[in-house]
Design an enzyme around this catalytic site. Structure first.
Site, PDB file in Angstrom:
ATOM      1  N   ASP A 142       0.814  -1.209   0.000  1.00 34.86           N
ATOM      2  CA  ASP A 142       0.000   0.000   0.000  1.00 34.86           C
ATOM      3  C   ASP A 142       0.856   1.271   0.000  1.00 34.86           C
ATOM      4  OD1 ASP A 142      -2.126  -1.590  -0.035  1.00 34.86           O
ATOM      5  OD2 ASP A 142      -2.902  -1.080   1.959  1.00 34.86           O
ATOM      6  N   LEU A 155     -29.716 -16.653   9.238  1.00 35.89           N
ATOM      7  CA  LEU A 155     -30.648 -17.338  10.130  1.00 35.89           C
ATOM      8  C   LEU A 155     -32.071 -17.001   9.756  1.00 35.89           C
ATOM      9  CD1 LEU A 155     -28.906 -16.578  13.549  1.00 35.89           C
ATOM     10  CD2 LEU A 155     -29.075 -18.803  12.458  1.00 35.89           C
ATOM     11  N   GLU A 179     -28.312 -17.584  22.690  1.00 34.39           N
ATOM     12  CA  GLU A 179     -27.251 -16.569  22.683  1.00 34.39           C
ATOM     13  C   GLU A 179     -27.794 -15.228  22.203  1.00 34.39           C
ATOM     14  OE1 GLU A 179     -24.376 -18.303  19.989  1.00 34.39           O
ATOM     15  OE2 GLU A 179     -24.594 -20.271  20.921  1.00 34.39           O
ATOM     16  N   LYS A 202     -28.314 -12.000  20.309  1.00 24.22           N
ATOM     17  CA  LYS A 202     -27.859 -11.736  18.942  1.00 24.22           C
ATOM     18  C   LYS A 202     -27.350 -10.306  18.848  1.00 24.22           C
ATOM     19  CE  LYS A 202     -29.464 -12.107  14.168  1.00 24.22           C
ATOM     20  NZ  LYS A 202     -29.284 -10.729  13.749  1.00 24.22           N
ATOM     21  N   ARG A 223     -18.322 -11.309   5.820  1.00 29.32           N
ATOM     22  CA  ARG A 223     -19.291 -12.297   5.370  1.00 29.32           C
ATOM     23  C   ARG A 223     -19.494 -12.246   3.858  1.00 29.32           C
ATOM     24  NH1 ARG A 223     -24.702 -12.843   4.325  1.00 29.32           N
ATOM     25  NH2 ARG A 223     -25.492 -14.906   4.817  1.00 29.32           N
TER      26      ARG A 223
HETATM   27  S1  IVH Z   1     -24.686 -18.104  14.314  1.00 30.83           S
HETATM   28  C1  IVH Z   1     -25.553 -20.551  10.794  1.00 30.83           C
HETATM   29  N1  IVH Z   1     -24.714 -16.853  16.589  1.00 30.83           N
HETATM   30  O1  IVH Z   1     -26.735 -13.106  13.079  1.00 30.83           O
HETATM   31  C2  IVH Z   1     -25.306 -19.757  11.992  1.00 30.83           C
HETATM   32  N2  IVH Z   1     -25.054 -15.576  14.610  1.00 30.83           N
HETATM   33  O2  IVH Z   1     -28.565 -13.829  10.563  1.00 30.83           O
HETATM   34  C3  IVH Z   1     -25.224 -18.301  11.709  1.00 30.83           C
HETATM   35  N3  IVH Z   1     -25.312 -13.180  14.974  1.00 30.83           N
HETATM   36  O3  IVH Z   1     -24.699 -13.107  10.241  1.00 30.83           O
HETATM   37  C4  IVH Z   1     -24.543 -17.501  12.695  1.00 30.83           C
HETATM   38  N4  IVH Z   1     -25.094 -13.256  17.178  1.00 30.83           N
HETATM   39  O4  IVH Z   1     -23.959 -11.716  12.178  1.00 30.83           O
HETATM   40  C5  IVH Z   1     -24.843 -16.728  15.258  1.00 30.83           C
HETATM   41  N5  IVH Z   1     -24.653 -15.904  18.670  1.00 30.83           N
HETATM   42  C6  IVH Z   1     -24.783 -15.773  17.354  1.00 30.83           C
HETATM   43  C7  IVH Z   1     -25.001 -14.515  16.732  1.00 30.83           C
HETATM   44  C8  IVH Z   1     -25.132 -14.466  15.339  1.00 30.83           C
HETATM   45  C9  IVH Z   1     -25.280 -12.465  16.130  1.00 30.83           C
HETATM   46  C10 IVH Z   1     -25.544 -12.619  13.635  1.00 30.83           C
HETATM   47  C11 IVH Z   1     -24.474 -12.941  12.621  1.00 30.83           C
HETATM   48  C12 IVH Z   1     -25.158 -13.585  11.469  1.00 30.83           C
HETATM   49  C13 IVH Z   1     -26.581 -13.217  11.696  1.00 30.83           C
HETATM   50  C14 IVH Z   1     -27.482 -14.312  11.212  1.00 30.83           C
END
Ligand code: IVH
Length: 675
Positions: free
Chosen positions: A34, A84, A117, A119, A140
């Site tokens: 860079d 999700l 958990e 979110k 992502r």
């Molecule tokens: S698990 C397949 N765990 O939620 C499992 N996601 O819509 C997917 N997120 O993009 C992720 N807390 O940014 C998981 N304890 C948690 C989470 C979490 C926040 C967010 C994550 C993901 C989005 C799913």
């Protein structure tokens, strides 16, 4: 120095910059660091400033509008980063649990353990560790491909660079959320609207020193690829993460039963305002990894997890107008234009009224005072009308019977429910209705379909209005000389667009089918069809046949989907689109995951109930081992698997055709499994 010499020197530097750019942006393989790149850029700018006669369209001074995302190298996730599904109500949770129990063929009273958990509302990231060293960090992206933001992630103190623990896997992608604490956000006083935007903006800074200025945090919660991970539950994994030096959420819990999930949800929702980070719900994950594995995924979300979003926020506002929007499938959706109102931090000015019946049932009128509700990412809707506030002389809303394109709308008769649909539709099947055509183009370029970067809804609208595009194939025949002269465009942005479009000429067969926007053919069905037909060649020949019955063999595809595909093929413009796209694009044959699985090339059909396994699980087990399920008995069928109370007719038909009949044990033995 003579003018000629100066010009030559300048040209030389510009050519070098073009070379650097090409390696960086096109080949994702930078040949300088860079610092050197910036040095060259500054030298060019200095020369231009000193000698005003120097000009080049490739000058960095013209580089404005370069999309920041292009600054990062794109990298495939070894295991896709899924999203999700959402749940909002108790009923949604009951259904979620029920579906899991059904899939696993467990009794209703079986206690499934969930890891609950909070979110966090931030930005997810995937951290690749090899030999206990943090080597690469990815955003992502679209879930399949992320951006290499390693250097920016390295500035986050919560992310360990080296792991000392002996039980850390040889290789693992640790995934979690990057976010900014509310207290830190308050001190920032910068241009970002909320903590999430601040986190996202900061992570995407080209200069990691800029990222460093914002105190980002990282909480770990899952993994992608792993080699030698020796835990078997999510809760144990979370414990391990802590031991290895990652932060996890202190509000994580293991819970069984929907009732207890709800109690925990309410407790945390009450605490929500006191937390120093934004959460927008609770994620529930089946705790046992073995069960997660059995459950697998649908399209782009796991069956074993769900996000329980926090309850809706509501507010009172006034309907200023009711507009009718025409969707991709022709549905006429009434939308209330309301006096803008802030609901839970988001300014809302549109609310869906769903359909004609909903307006009638709630007697919603222009001028009404209404309660608007907004839940998660779902479009806000009108809950009720404050009838006592209605002025005298207000008139009932008359729902239009015609689509703006002129077609008389229809309400379809549903053979299953034996009722007419609540939704009114424009009957156009091709691209004759302008509104539908525009929506179909938006769908075509959307993230889940072609995913053309920088070609969003606004550009579709703009190019449509300028009559630049009418059909999907027009996107691949754009006149870039014309585009670069449009308002807001230039040489560079036009060439960026060309680059993004060219990049997407290579597309998977399933995405191609999905992109066509055939009604009832969403991602999941497109996947099923692509797996069965395997190549676009077969799809094209199907379009020429009047008979689509072979699709009936695909487990999961029914009459509704077949009729919809028939309708699609019955329209000349659609066929033209299909054929043109087939010429312009390179559509990759369906990827058969394990071609060499034990059941390779074998077809199966199930009848009766299996012991300890649902039909869905049996199907996914067969497919994981490269076999396929068909739903008609014909010569194409290799095996009929019989469970409890099979259909006699099917067994007789199979015997007649000399098809091998297996019971559950015999079938499991084929898979080297015994029940
Ligand atoms: S698990 C397949 N765990 O939620 C499992 N996601 O819509 C997917 N997120 O993009 C992720 N807390 O940014 C998981 N304890 C948690 C989470 C979490 C926040 C967010 C994550 C993901 C989005 C799913």
């Amino acid at each position: 120095m003579t003018r000629k010499k100066i010009e030559n020197q300048y040209k030389e530097k510009i050519n070098l910059l073009i070379k650097f750019n090409k390696n960086y942006y096109e080949y994702s393989d930078p040949i300088v660091d860079d610092g050197e790149y910036d040095k060259l850029k500054n030298e060019i700018l200095a020369l231009e400033k000193k000698y005003t006669f120097l000009k080049s369209e490739n000058s960095p001074s013209k580089l404005v509008g370069f999309k920041p995302s292009k600054n990062f190298k794109k990298v495939f996730h070894r295991v896709p980063m899924l999203s999700l599904s959402n749940a909002f109500t108790e009923e949604d949770l009951i259904n979620f649990e029920k579906k899991i129990l059904n899939f696993l063929d467990k009794k209703n009273d079986y206690k499934i353990e969930f890891s609950a958990e909070p979110k966090i509302d931030g930005i997810s990231a995937s951290l690749i560790f090899k030999n206990r060293k943090f080597v690469t960090g990815l955003s992502r992206g679209d879930g399949t491909q992320g951006e290499d933001i390693t250097e920016n992630l390295k500035t986050i103190k919560d992310i360990p660079h080296v792991i000392k623990a002996n039980d850390f896997p040889d290789e693992i992608d640790i995934r979690g959320e990057v976010f900014i604490q509310n207290s830190d956000f308050k001190n920032l006083k910068n241009k970002f609207a909320n903590p999430r935007n601040a986190a996202s903006g900061s992570l995407r800074q080209k200069d990691p020193d800029e990222t460093k200025k914002i105190p980002l945090k990282f909480i770990a919660y899952t993994f992608g690829y792993e080699k030698n991970l020796s835990v078997n539950t999510q809760s144990k994994f979370l414990e391990k993460l802590n031991n290895w030096g990652f932060k996890t959420n202190h509000l994580n819990k293991v819970i069984t039963g929907v009732k207890n999930l709800l109690i925990n949800y309410e407790t945390i929702e009450k605490k929500r305002g006191d937390l120093d980070f934004d959460i927008d719900g609770i994620v529930y994950k089946v705790n046992q990894f073995e069960l997660q594995k059995r459950l697998g995924n649908v399209a782009n979300a796991p069956r074993w997890a769900i996000a329980h979003k926090f309850s809706a926020n509501s507010a009172i506002s006034k309907i200023e107008n009711i507009e009718i929007q025409i969707g991709r499938t022709g549905a006429l959706t009434p939308v209330a234009k309301i006096k803008p109102i802030n609901i839970g931090g988001v300014v809302v000015s549109n609310a869906t009224l769903h359909n004609e019946e909903e307006i009638l049932r709630k007697d919603i009128r222009i001028g009404d005072t209404v309660i608007i509700e907004r839940a998660g990412d779902v479009i806000p809707h009108v809950v009720s009308v404050e009838k006592n506030k209605r002025k005298s002389g207000s008139k009932k809303f008359i729902f239009p019977k015609k689509c703006p394109c002129g077609f008389e709308t229809i309400k379809e008769f549903n053979k299953v429910t034996k009722k007419f649909d609540a939704v009114r539709r424009c009957p156009d099947r091709g691209f004759d209705c302008d509104k539908m055509a525009k929506e179909r183009l938006k769908h075509f370029v959307s993230k889940e379909a072609l995913n053309i970067e920088g070609f969003g809804k606004k550009i579709v609208e703009n190019f449509w209005d300028l009559k630049i595009i009418r059909l999907p194939q027009d996107i691949f025949n754009l006149n870039y000389d014309k585009i670069e002269n449009l308002d807001g465009w230039g040489k560079l942005s036009a060439s960026n667009l060309k680059y993004s479009i060219d990049l997407r000429k290579k597309i998977s067969f399933e995405k191609f089918i999905y992109a066509l926007g055939i009604r009832h053919i969403g991602l999941e069905n497109a996947k099923l069809i692509s797996k069965s037909l395997k190549s676009i060649k077969n799809f094209l020949s199907l379009s020429k046949k009047g008979n689509l019955n072979e699709l009936l063999n695909i487990d999961g595809i029914g009459e509704t989907q077949i009729n919809s595909i028939k309708n699609f093929f019955s329209n000349k413009t659609n066929l033209n689109v299909l054929n043109e796209l087939a010429k312009l694009l390179s559509v990759k044959d369906a990827l058969i995951l394990k071609k060499d699985g034990i059941l390779s090339d074998k077809t199966f059909m199930l009848t009766g109930k299996l012991d300890g396994m649902s039909r869905a699980e049996a199907k996914s087990l067969i497919e994981q081992n490269s076999g396929s399920i068909i739903s008609n008995i014909s010569k194409k069928l290799d095996y009929l698997i019989i469970g409890e109370k099979p259909t006699k007719r099917k067994i007789d038909a199979a015997k007649e055709l000399n098809i091998k009949i297996l019971d559950q044990n015999e079938w499991l033995k084929m898979l080297n499994k015994t029940s």
